[in-house]
Design a protein around this motif. Sequence first.
Motif, PDB file in Angstrom:
ATOM      1  N   SER A 303       5.990 -20.472 -24.084  1.00  0.00           N
ATOM      2  CA  SER A 303       5.586 -19.552 -23.030  1.00  0.00           C
ATOM      3  C   SER A 303       5.557 -18.131 -23.583  1.00  0.00           C
ATOM      4  O   SER A 303       6.557 -17.667 -24.154  1.00  0.00           O
ATOM      5  CB  SER A 303       6.551 -19.617 -21.838  1.00  0.00           C
ATOM      6  OG  SER A 303       6.526 -20.899 -21.242  1.00  0.00           O
ATOM      7  N   ALA A 333       2.166 -21.779 -21.707  1.00  0.00           N
ATOM      8  CA  ALA A 333       1.937 -20.841 -20.604  1.00  0.00           C
ATOM      9  C   ALA A 333       1.716 -19.437 -21.153  1.00  0.00           C
ATOM     10  O   ALA A 333       2.359 -19.028 -22.122  1.00  0.00           O
ATOM     11  CB  ALA A 333       3.131 -20.843 -19.645  1.00  0.00           C
ATOM     12  N   THR A 335       1.224 -16.049 -18.886  1.00  0.00           N
ATOM     13  CA  THR A 335       1.007 -15.287 -17.666  1.00  0.00           C
ATOM     14  C   THR A 335       0.691 -13.830 -17.961  1.00  0.00           C
ATOM     15  O   THR A 335       0.313 -13.082 -17.047  1.00  0.00           O
ATOM     16  CB  THR A 335       2.245 -15.361 -16.767  1.00  0.00           C
ATOM     17  OG1 THR A 335       3.381 -14.848 -17.488  1.00  0.00           O
ATOM     18  CG2 THR A 335       2.535 -16.793 -16.343  1.00  0.00           C
ATOM     19  N   HIS A 341      -6.416 -18.838 -21.182  1.00  0.00           N
ATOM     20  CA  HIS A 341      -6.606 -20.285 -21.152  1.00  0.00           C
ATOM     21  C   HIS A 341      -8.010 -20.658 -20.693  1.00  0.00           C
ATOM     22  O   HIS A 341      -8.580 -21.656 -21.145  1.00  0.00           O
ATOM     23  CB  HIS A 341      -5.565 -20.940 -20.240  1.00  0.00           C
ATOM     24  CG  HIS A 341      -4.215 -21.071 -20.859  1.00  0.00           C
ATOM     25  ND1 HIS A 341      -3.178 -21.776 -20.286  1.00  0.00           N
ATOM     26  CD2 HIS A 341      -3.717 -20.596 -22.033  1.00  0.00           C
ATOM     27  CE1 HIS A 341      -2.111 -21.721 -21.053  1.00  0.00           C
ATOM     28  NE2 HIS A 341      -2.405 -21.001 -22.120  1.00  0.00           N
ATOM     29  N   GLU A 357      -4.792 -28.559 -16.871  1.00  0.00           N
ATOM     30  CA  GLU A 357      -4.460 -27.206 -16.443  1.00  0.00           C
ATOM     31  C   GLU A 357      -3.600 -27.286 -15.186  1.00  0.00           C
ATOM     32  O   GLU A 357      -4.086 -27.582 -14.100  1.00  0.00           O
ATOM     33  CB  GLU A 357      -5.731 -26.405 -16.186  1.00  0.00           C
ATOM     34  CG  GLU A 357      -6.534 -26.129 -17.451  1.00  0.00           C
ATOM     35  CD  GLU A 357      -7.746 -25.264 -17.173  1.00  0.00           C
ATOM     36  OE1 GLU A 357      -7.589 -24.025 -17.115  1.00  0.00           O
ATOM     37  OE2 GLU A 357      -8.843 -25.841 -17.030  1.00  0.00           O
ATOM     38  N   THR A 361      -2.755 -20.288 -15.720  1.00  0.00           N
ATOM     39  CA  THR A 361      -2.016 -19.760 -16.875  1.00  0.00           C
ATOM     40  C   THR A 361      -1.117 -20.793 -17.531  1.00  0.00           C
ATOM     41  O   THR A 361      -0.413 -20.482 -18.493  1.00  0.00           O
ATOM     42  CB  THR A 361      -1.151 -18.566 -16.447  1.00  0.00           C
ATOM     43  OG1 THR A 361      -0.222 -18.991 -15.440  1.00  0.00           O
ATOM     44  CG2 THR A 361      -2.015 -17.433 -15.904  1.00  0.00           C
ATOM     45  N   GLN A 362      -1.103 -22.032 -17.047  1.00  0.00           N
ATOM     46  CA  GLN A 362      -0.232 -23.070 -17.596  1.00  0.00           C
ATOM     47  C   GLN A 362      -1.028 -24.333 -17.868  1.00  0.00           C
ATOM     48  O   GLN A 362      -1.932 -24.687 -17.103  1.00  0.00           O
ATOM     49  CB  GLN A 362       0.900 -23.392 -16.623  1.00  0.00           C
ATOM     50  CG  GLN A 362       1.840 -22.231 -16.337  1.00  0.00           C
ATOM     51  CD  GLN A 362       2.858 -22.587 -15.271  1.00  0.00           C
ATOM     52  OE1 GLN A 362       2.498 -22.892 -14.136  1.00  0.00           O
ATOM     53  NE2 GLN A 362       4.128 -22.559 -15.642  1.00  0.00           N
TER      54      GLN A 362
END
Length: 429
Positions: A303, A333, A335, A341, A357, A361-362
């Motif tokens: 992340s 991830a 963010t 992405h 997905e 964002t993840q």
Amino acid sequence: MIAIRPGRPLEGTVIVDGSKNAALPLLSAAAVVGAPVRVTNIPDSTDVHTMLGLLVGAGFDVVHIPGEAGSMVITPSRRHRIEAELLTAASTIRASYYLAPALLGRFGRARLPWPGGCRIGDRGMEQHFRVYEAFGDRCSTHRYGYEIQRSRAEQGTVSVALPFRSRGATIVAILRAVVSRQELRLSTPNLSPETLGVVGALESIGWVKAVERDLLVLTPPTETATVHDLTWTVPGDKVEAGTLACAVAATRGTARIEGVRAGDLAPALEHLRRTGVVVTEHVNGIEIDARHIARDELPIHASASLSPSGLDADFEPSLLAFALGIPGHHAFADTINPGRHANLIPQLRCMGAEIEEVSPTQCRFAGPQRLTGAGVETTDIRTGAALLIAGLTAQGITTLGGLEQLRRGHADLPGKLRALGADICEVTP
């Protein structure tokens, strides 16, 4: 456009360029100190050339040092007007906002277009305006950009509290403090190597620092002194080094990557180590040995983070491309850059990647996956780097377009991979 074919594991030695992300604020810092500064190890990337052109347009002399590639002297010139036609280029790079403090120092006003750069989501300038307003400056916006009027009452300590660890706002606060020679107390600072590089450069001219996790204090020199023979060096590109490390690991190779501080890419290296990659740190680089990666499931959960010990968002795409070939259930991830992405995942799917997905964002996926060469496009710098890695392990030929995006951050990343034995060549569409 280039063509990438899978081949033997990468091996050899390669030296990374200077860091684009570190060079841009360091060049801007050189423009606010009011004295000639020699900057060395400047990378030959498009964004850096754009920033040098902006400095010229803002009234600074940029002189190449004969016989020293990547070395320049930044000096305030006697020109007292802004060359508007040159400053229009500010809309093409994100880091153009680093120019604003220098304009305030020379002209008392900064009028710039909205910054551009990679299209990886909304990264507004609200925190920058918060910084300027703390110094008493007046900020206004219009359709095509923004304007800042320098305060006429500059004295005492300026305290700024950032709601999150914005690197851009942190560096802008530092540069703005230099312009007015005021003490700065910055809460929730970004303490990335790029930020600390600027702080270290200012130490060389007498600024005093106190750095804690949640507070950065910068105090100006007690006396005004003439600075002579000032030299700052751009550090090696940690992101380029991390990309090369992921490429070597993806091909199960072994290579030495020189010209970078290992500590600058520690979070990325830790993810590689967890998969069985042997990483040896040296004084001026790292050595990657991925010949004996374990075949057990080794999930990667990466992340992007702005915390001082977190994973720089620019490492995440390359790690994702590497993880596609590793056994395990992986999760990624970012963010910080909410559009990244959306750029990368569709391109990887063109190569046969199966990626779920979870949110914009993840994402998550299982590996190893079998990729197939396809025609893909570099939509931003880090997407291009990740697609290079994917192409090295895909079956068949991968063609990668949009190289002008990749060159914004790297002078010749494909060339460095070729130096390690990658089968990459330029092709005519």
